[in-house]
Design a protein around this motif. Sequence first.
Motif, PDB file in Angstrom:
ATOM      1  N   GLU A 248      27.405  54.747  10.453  1.00 19.36           N
ATOM      2  CA  GLU A 248      26.211  54.403   9.349  1.00 19.36           C
ATOM      3  C   GLU A 248      26.344  55.521   8.131  1.00 19.36           C
ATOM      4  O   GLU A 248      26.673  56.543   8.352  1.00 19.36           O
ATOM      5  CB  GLU A 248      24.939  54.517   9.984  1.00 19.36           C
ATOM      6  N   ILE A 249      25.732  54.978   7.007  1.00 18.64           N
ATOM      7  CA  ILE A 249      25.531  55.971   5.961  1.00 18.64           C
ATOM      8  C   ILE A 249      24.191  55.855   5.640  1.00 18.64           C
ATOM      9  O   ILE A 249      23.523  54.946   5.136  1.00 18.64           O
ATOM     10  CB  ILE A 249      26.402  55.684   4.939  1.00 18.64           C
TER      11      ILE A 249
ATOM     12  N   ASP B 108      26.556  60.388   6.640  1.00 13.80           N
ATOM     13  CA  ASP B 108      27.326  60.053   7.601  1.00 13.80           C
ATOM     14  C   ASP B 108      26.517  60.371   8.656  1.00 13.80           C
ATOM     15  O   ASP B 108      26.328  61.602   9.186  1.00 13.80           O
ATOM     16  CB  ASP B 108      28.839  60.334   7.469  1.00 13.80           C
ATOM     17  N   THR B 109      26.620  59.164   9.733  1.00 14.91           N
ATOM     18  CA  THR B 109      26.072  59.401  11.060  1.00 14.91           C
ATOM     19  C   THR B 109      26.637  58.310  11.960  1.00 14.91           C
ATOM     20  O   THR B 109      27.162  57.414  11.468  1.00 14.91           O
ATOM     21  CB  THR B 109      24.513  59.241  11.103  1.00 14.91           C
ATOM     22  N   THR B 110      26.564  58.822  13.230  1.00 13.58           N
ATOM     23  CA  THR B 110      26.960  57.547  14.225  1.00 13.58           C
ATOM     24  C   THR B 110      25.841  56.878  14.972  1.00 13.58           C
ATOM     25  O   THR B 110      25.191  57.845  15.574  1.00 13.58           O
ATOM     26  CB  THR B 110      28.077  58.404  15.019  1.00 13.58           C
ATOM     27  N   ALA B 111      25.736  55.699  15.312  1.00  7.57           N
ATOM     28  CA  ALA B 111      24.970  55.085  16.093  1.00  7.57           C
ATOM     29  C   ALA B 111      25.565  54.477  17.405  1.00  7.57           C
ATOM     30  O   ALA B 111      26.621  54.015  17.216  1.00  7.57           O
ATOM     31  CB  ALA B 111      24.224  53.939  15.477  1.00  7.57           C
ATOM     32  N   VAL B 112      24.915  55.156  18.412  1.00  7.50           N
ATOM     33  CA  VAL B 112      25.559  54.730  19.806  1.00  7.50           C
ATOM     34  C   VAL B 112      24.449  54.020  20.655  1.00  7.50           C
ATOM     35  O   VAL B 112      23.388  54.546  20.889  1.00  7.50           O
ATOM     36  CB  VAL B 112      26.056  55.835  20.683  1.00  7.50           C
TER      37      VAL B 112
ATOM     38  N   PRO C 131      18.449  47.947   3.529  1.00  7.01           N
ATOM     39  CA  PRO C 131      18.147  48.941   2.020  1.00  7.01           C
ATOM     40  C   PRO C 131      18.137  50.453   2.792  1.00  7.01           C
ATOM     41  O   PRO C 131      17.352  50.781   3.397  1.00  7.01           O
ATOM     42  CB  PRO C 131      16.762  48.204   1.383  1.00  7.01           C
ATOM     43  N   GLY C 132      19.063  51.219   1.913  1.00  5.46           N
ATOM     44  CA  GLY C 132      19.330  52.613   2.442  1.00  5.46           C
ATOM     45  C   GLY C 132      20.045  53.042   3.409  1.00  5.46           C
ATOM     46  O   GLY C 132      20.480  54.333   3.577  1.00  5.46           O
ATOM     47  N   ILE C 133      20.542  51.991   4.257  1.00  2.00           N
ATOM     48  CA  ILE C 133      21.324  52.309   5.457  1.00  2.00           C
ATOM     49  C   ILE C 133      22.430  51.176   5.365  1.00  2.00           C
ATOM     50  O   ILE C 133      22.436  50.078   5.241  1.00  2.00           O
ATOM     51  CB  ILE C 133      20.615  51.874   6.643  1.00  2.00           C
ATOM     52  N   ASP C 134      23.913  51.817   4.791  1.00  2.00           N
ATOM     53  CA  ASP C 134      24.856  50.920   4.891  1.00  2.00           C
ATOM     54  C   ASP C 134      25.736  51.001   6.155  1.00  2.00           C
ATOM     55  O   ASP C 134      25.747  52.279   6.980  1.00  2.00           O
ATOM     56  CB  ASP C 134      25.885  51.497   4.062  1.00  2.00           C
TER      57      ASP C 134
END
Length: 246
Positions: free
Chosen positions: A92-93, A98-102, A226-229
């Motif tokens: 995710e952005i 940058d972050t990771t969703a699990v 919106p705000g999260i790609d």
Amino acid sequence: MSEKANEPDWTERRSTGMGRFKRHWKAWLIGAIALGLLAFVGGPWFYINVLSDPPAQELALGEGQQGGGEAVPVDGTWTVSEGSQAGYRVQEILFGQDTTAVGRTGKVTGTAALSGTRITSGEVTVDMASVATDKSGRDEQFRNNIMSVSQFPTSTFALRGPVDFGSVPAAGQKVSVKAAGQLTLRGVGKSVQVDLSVVRNADTIQVQTSIPVKFADYSIPDPGIPGIDIEDNGIIEVLLNLRKTT
């Protein structure tokens, strides 16, 4: 000369005051913009790196393994048992960060049939409504808008032919093999080739795999808001503890 004559002209004082006001106003505006930019960048960074837990590690062999001793014969039916997990991993952005969703669930069922050196058949089913992350808002989006779990409550992986290890693994031995299967997500089934990592324990067999998924191939809507790609692809992670039942 009178004292009045020495006093600054009213127009001059007004001009001086307006100049000071304009300088202050510009400083306030620049400061407000700087604070806004700091909040825009720093807020998500603080949220991701301070307020949120780090993403879970990838599922790997060894988690939930049963103890040693002489291994039971492999021939027979093996059932998915306690300690099995499945889920997803996506990038995710979040407002430029940058972050990771699990997402994970332990509600995994299925069986596999083994004969000699081969897995002759096997199918695994995952309860999609139980897949959860550390964020309830993300989970609601996943269950409703993305995976439509009320309409497609489960996802499955089924082997499309036998898998031959060449020889029966010894107790504690890890082996890897490729397998052909069908992955079904959101009601859409696709043929996939997966790498299976397998270890045989005393009374369980553990199987791990990761399956790359492109969302459009399974008619999965764009998961971004919106705000999260979010990337247009992700990873399905599976770790199975199989216990012999017959």
